[in-house]
Motif scaffolding. Structure first.
Motif, PDB file in Angstrom:
ATOM      1  N   PHE A 102      32.818  29.057  43.955  1.00  0.00           N
ATOM      2  CA  PHE A 102      31.693  29.528  43.145  1.00  0.00           C
ATOM      3  C   PHE A 102      31.188  30.880  43.668  1.00  0.00           C
ATOM      4  CE2 PHE A 102      27.222  29.690  41.819  1.00  0.00           C
ATOM      5  CZ  PHE A 102      27.355  29.417  40.466  1.00  0.00           C
ATOM      6  N   ALA A 103      31.092  30.993  45.006  1.00  0.00           N
ATOM      7  CA  ALA A 103      30.653  32.257  45.608  1.00  0.00           C
ATOM      8  C   ALA A 103      31.636  33.378  45.298  1.00  0.00           C
ATOM      9  CB  ALA A 103      30.496  32.084  47.115  1.00  0.00           C
ATOM     10  N   CYS A 104      32.937  33.063  45.371  1.00  0.00           N
ATOM     11  CA  CYS A 104      33.969  34.076  45.054  1.00  0.00           C
ATOM     12  C   CYS A 104      33.901  34.488  43.597  1.00  0.00           C
ATOM     13  CB  CYS A 104      35.358  33.520  45.380  1.00  0.00           C
ATOM     14  SG  CYS A 104      35.685  33.337  47.143  1.00  0.00           S
ATOM     15  N   GLU A 105      33.618  33.530  42.717  1.00  0.00           N
ATOM     16  CA  GLU A 105      33.549  33.847  41.291  1.00  0.00           C
ATOM     17  C   GLU A 105      32.351  34.747  40.999  1.00  0.00           C
ATOM     18  OE1 GLU A 105      33.315  31.671  36.928  1.00  0.00           O
ATOM     19  OE2 GLU A 105      33.762  30.489  38.714  1.00  0.00           O
ATOM     20  N   VAL A 106      31.212  34.464  41.647  1.00  0.00           N
ATOM     21  CA  VAL A 106      30.028  35.317  41.463  1.00  0.00           C
ATOM     22  C   VAL A 106      30.314  36.732  41.969  1.00  0.00           C
ATOM     23  CG1 VAL A 106      27.642  35.695  42.197  1.00  0.00           C
ATOM     24  CG2 VAL A 106      28.392  33.403  41.539  1.00  0.00           C
ATOM     25  N   ALA A 107      30.963  36.824  43.156  1.00  0.00           N
ATOM     26  CA  ALA A 107      31.300  38.134  43.718  1.00  0.00           C
ATOM     27  C   ALA A 107      32.263  38.881  42.802  1.00  0.00           C
ATOM     28  CB  ALA A 107      31.903  37.968  45.107  1.00  0.00           C
ATOM     29  N   ALA A 108      33.260  38.164  42.262  1.00  0.00           N
ATOM     30  CA  ALA A 108      34.231  38.786  41.357  1.00  0.00           C
ATOM     31  C   ALA A 108      33.563  39.245  40.063  1.00  0.00           C
ATOM     32  CB  ALA A 108      35.361  37.805  41.042  1.00  0.00           C
ATOM     33  N   ALA A 109      32.593  38.456  39.578  1.00  0.00           N
ATOM     34  CA  ALA A 109      31.883  38.825  38.354  1.00  0.00           C
ATOM     35  C   ALA A 109      31.075  40.102  38.574  1.00  0.00           C
ATOM     36  CB  ALA A 109      30.969  37.687  37.919  1.00  0.00           C
ATOM     37  N   ILE A 110      30.415  40.213  39.732  1.00  0.00           N
ATOM     38  CA  ILE A 110      29.641  41.414  40.051  1.00  0.00           C
ATOM     39  C   ILE A 110      30.560  42.624  40.155  1.00  0.00           C
ATOM     40  CG2 ILE A 110      28.198  42.516  41.808  1.00  0.00           C
ATOM     41  CD1 ILE A 110      27.081  39.720  42.443  1.00  0.00           C
ATOM     42  N   TRP A 111      31.705  42.443  40.866  1.00  0.00           N
ATOM     43  CA  TRP A 111      32.668  43.535  40.998  1.00  0.00           C
ATOM     44  C   TRP A 111      33.212  43.953  39.633  1.00  0.00           C
ATOM     45  CZ3 TRP A 111      37.857  43.970  39.716  1.00  0.00           C
ATOM     46  CH2 TRP A 111      38.520  45.091  40.226  1.00  0.00           C
ATOM     47  N   GLY A 112      33.535  42.951  38.797  1.00  0.00           N
ATOM     48  CA  GLY A 112      34.071  43.251  37.467  1.00  0.00           C
ATOM     49  C   GLY A 112      33.065  43.979  36.593  1.00  0.00           C
ATOM     50  N   PHE A 113      31.779  43.579  36.698  1.00  0.00           N
ATOM     51  CA  PHE A 113      30.744  44.247  35.901  1.00  0.00           C
ATOM     52  C   PHE A 113      30.572  45.695  36.339  1.00  0.00           C
ATOM     53  CE2 PHE A 113      26.275  45.465  35.255  1.00  0.00           C
ATOM     54  CZ  PHE A 113      26.176  45.291  33.874  1.00  0.00           C
ATOM     55  N   MET A 114      30.606  45.918  37.654  1.00  0.00           N
ATOM     56  CA  MET A 114      30.419  47.272  38.187  1.00  0.00           C
ATOM     57  C   MET A 114      31.621  48.171  37.897  1.00  0.00           C
ATOM     58  SD  MET A 114      28.594  46.423  41.839  1.00  0.00           S
ATOM     59  CE  MET A 114      28.456  48.155  42.284  1.00  0.00           C
ATOM     60  N   ASN A 115      32.803  47.574  37.735  1.00  0.00           N
ATOM     61  CA  ASN A 115      34.019  48.369  37.515  1.00  0.00           C
ATOM     62  C   ASN A 115      34.625  48.120  36.134  1.00  0.00           C
ATOM     63  OD1 ASN A 115      34.761  49.544  40.403  1.00  0.00           O
ATOM     64  ND2 ASN A 115      34.048  47.455  40.707  1.00  0.00           N
ATOM     65  N   ARG A 116      33.771  47.691  35.194  1.00  0.00           N
ATOM     66  CA  ARG A 116      34.290  47.286  33.883  1.00  0.00           C
ATOM     67  C   ARG A 116      34.958  48.437  33.133  1.00  0.00           C
ATOM     68  NH1 ARG A 116      28.934  47.831  33.880  1.00  0.00           N
ATOM     69  NH2 ARG A 116      27.844  48.934  32.188  1.00  0.00           N
ATOM     70  N   ASP A 117      34.539  49.669  33.412  1.00  0.00           N
ATOM     71  CA  ASP A 117      35.123  50.821  32.713  1.00  0.00           C
ATOM     72  C   ASP A 117      36.180  51.541  33.543  1.00  0.00           C
ATOM     73  OD1 ASP A 117      33.402  50.407  30.547  1.00  0.00           O
ATOM     74  OD2 ASP A 117      31.803  51.557  31.503  1.00  0.00           O
ATOM     75  N   THR A 118      36.364  51.101  34.786  1.00  0.00           N
ATOM     76  CA  THR A 118      37.253  51.825  35.701  1.00  0.00           C
ATOM     77  C   THR A 118      38.694  51.822  35.220  1.00  0.00           C
ATOM     78  OG1 THR A 118      35.828  51.304  37.574  1.00  0.00           O
ATOM     79  CG2 THR A 118      38.093  51.962  38.073  1.00  0.00           C
ATOM     80  N   MET A 119      39.170  50.625  34.779  1.00  0.00           N
ATOM     81  CA  MET A 119      40.586  50.498  34.404  1.00  0.00           C
ATOM     82  C   MET A 119      40.951  51.405  33.237  1.00  0.00           C
ATOM     83  SD  MET A 119      41.039  46.403  34.945  1.00  0.00           S
ATOM     84  CE  MET A 119      39.347  45.986  34.654  1.00  0.00           C
ATOM     85  N   SER A 120      40.114  51.396  32.206  1.00  0.00           N
ATOM     86  CA  SER A 120      40.415  52.248  31.047  1.00  0.00           C
ATOM     87  C   SER A 120      40.272  53.729  31.404  1.00  0.00           C
ATOM     88  CB  SER A 120      39.501  51.889  29.871  1.00  0.00           C
ATOM     89  OG  SER A 120      38.145  51.999  30.233  1.00  0.00           O
ATOM     90  N   LYS A 121      39.266  54.072  32.230  1.00  0.00           N
ATOM     91  CA  LYS A 121      39.070  55.478  32.611  1.00  0.00           C
ATOM     92  C   LYS A 121      40.242  56.004  33.430  1.00  0.00           C
ATOM     93  CE  LYS A 121      34.014  55.745  32.502  1.00  0.00           C
ATOM     94  NZ  LYS A 121      32.778  55.857  33.314  1.00  0.00           N
ATOM     95  N   GLU A 122      40.776  55.155  34.336  1.00  0.00           N
ATOM     96  CA  GLU A 122      41.918  55.580  35.156  1.00  0.00           C
ATOM     97  C   GLU A 122      43.131  55.882  34.284  1.00  0.00           C
ATOM     98  OE1 GLU A 122      42.458  52.455  37.970  1.00  0.00           O
ATOM     99  OE2 GLU A 122      41.091  53.330  39.443  1.00  0.00           O
ATOM    100  N   LEU A 123      43.393  55.010  33.310  1.00  0.00           N
ATOM    101  CA  LEU A 123      44.542  55.238  32.429  1.00  0.00           C
ATOM    102  C   LEU A 123      44.290  56.413  31.484  1.00  0.00           C
ATOM    103  CD1 LEU A 123      46.120  51.817  31.401  1.00  0.00           C
ATOM    104  CD2 LEU A 123      47.207  53.738  32.536  1.00  0.00           C
TER     105      LEU A 123
END
Length: 237
Positions: A102-123
């Protein structure tokens, strides 16, 4: 002695939720493998230009999902077996792993929210670098490689150009974009298609994570109640 009454009901509810959790782990594992081998993303992320590989941030999240799905299946089985056997040791171990997940999922959700545009911007930046070389009139040695990279983007995403294309690009457009795209009245922008591609997949991942988080919360509650019921049952010391 076996638990009775409401605690027995909790026992079977915990088994049911663990079974759902195990199935959810299998679904997440399957979705992650599909995302890893999806033709659209795979065709783009294997590209190389001027010695640089296309950004692979998306694959990092996919590999994390594969690991999470496999661990969820293992933990779900542990919870099912612990509930049926009414083992405080197994249930305690299951609860511990559940909290970690559960802690890992919360951490992953925070990371994903903060980097939600990173993948498309890099490409998009990778596409723009090839775009600049492809329209270069000075005869750059990497021009052919750039045209090949743009062709892969255009064929995979059914798009052509950035949407605000220069006159130089319009002059070579016929040699870079597939005929079926050029025949459309208004070809789609590759920038917008890249954003849509990853936003759809991130939405799918986020929805799966939300469902799993709700199941985890119920499982943690039921596990604590069942452990207390087992401890307070006659014959358990």
């Amino acid at each position: 002695m076996a638990v009775a009454g409401c605690t027995k009901c909790i026992k079977y509810m915990l088994f049911f939720f663990n079974f759902i959790f195990w199935l959810a782990g299998g679904v997440i594992l399957g979705v992650a493998l599909w995302l890893r081998h999806d033709s659209q993303t795979s065709n783009l992320l294997i590209l190389q230009f001027e010695g640089q590989q296309a950004p692979g941030t998306f694959y990092i999240s996919v590999y994390i999902l594969i690991a999470v799905g496999a661990v969820m299946m293992l933990v779900g089985f542990l919870g099912c077996y612990g509930a049926i056997q009414e083992s405080q040791c197994l249930l305690g171990t299951f609860f511990f792993f559940l909290v970690i997940l559960f802690a890992c999922e919360v951490a992953a959700a925070i990371w994903g929210f903060m980097n939600r545009d990173t993948m498309s911007k890099e490409l998009i930046n990778f596409y723009d670098a090839a775009y600049i070389k492809a329209v270069d009139v000075s005869g750059s040695p990497s021009k052919d490689a750039a045209i090949s990279v743009l062709g892969a983007f255009h064929t995979t995403l059914d798009c052509c150009g950035k949407g605000d294309d220069t006159m130089l690009f319009l002059q070579v457009k016929a040699t870079i974009c597939p005929p079926r795209i050029l025949s459309s009245p208004k070809p789609k922008s590759c920038h917008s298609e890249l954003v849509s591609l990853f936003s759809e997949k991130l939405y799918l991942i986020g929805l799966a994570a939300l469902v799993v988080a709700v199941i985890m919360i119920f499982e943690m509650i039921f596990t604590m109640v069942l452990c207390c019921g087992i401890r307070n049952s006659p014959g358990v010391y």
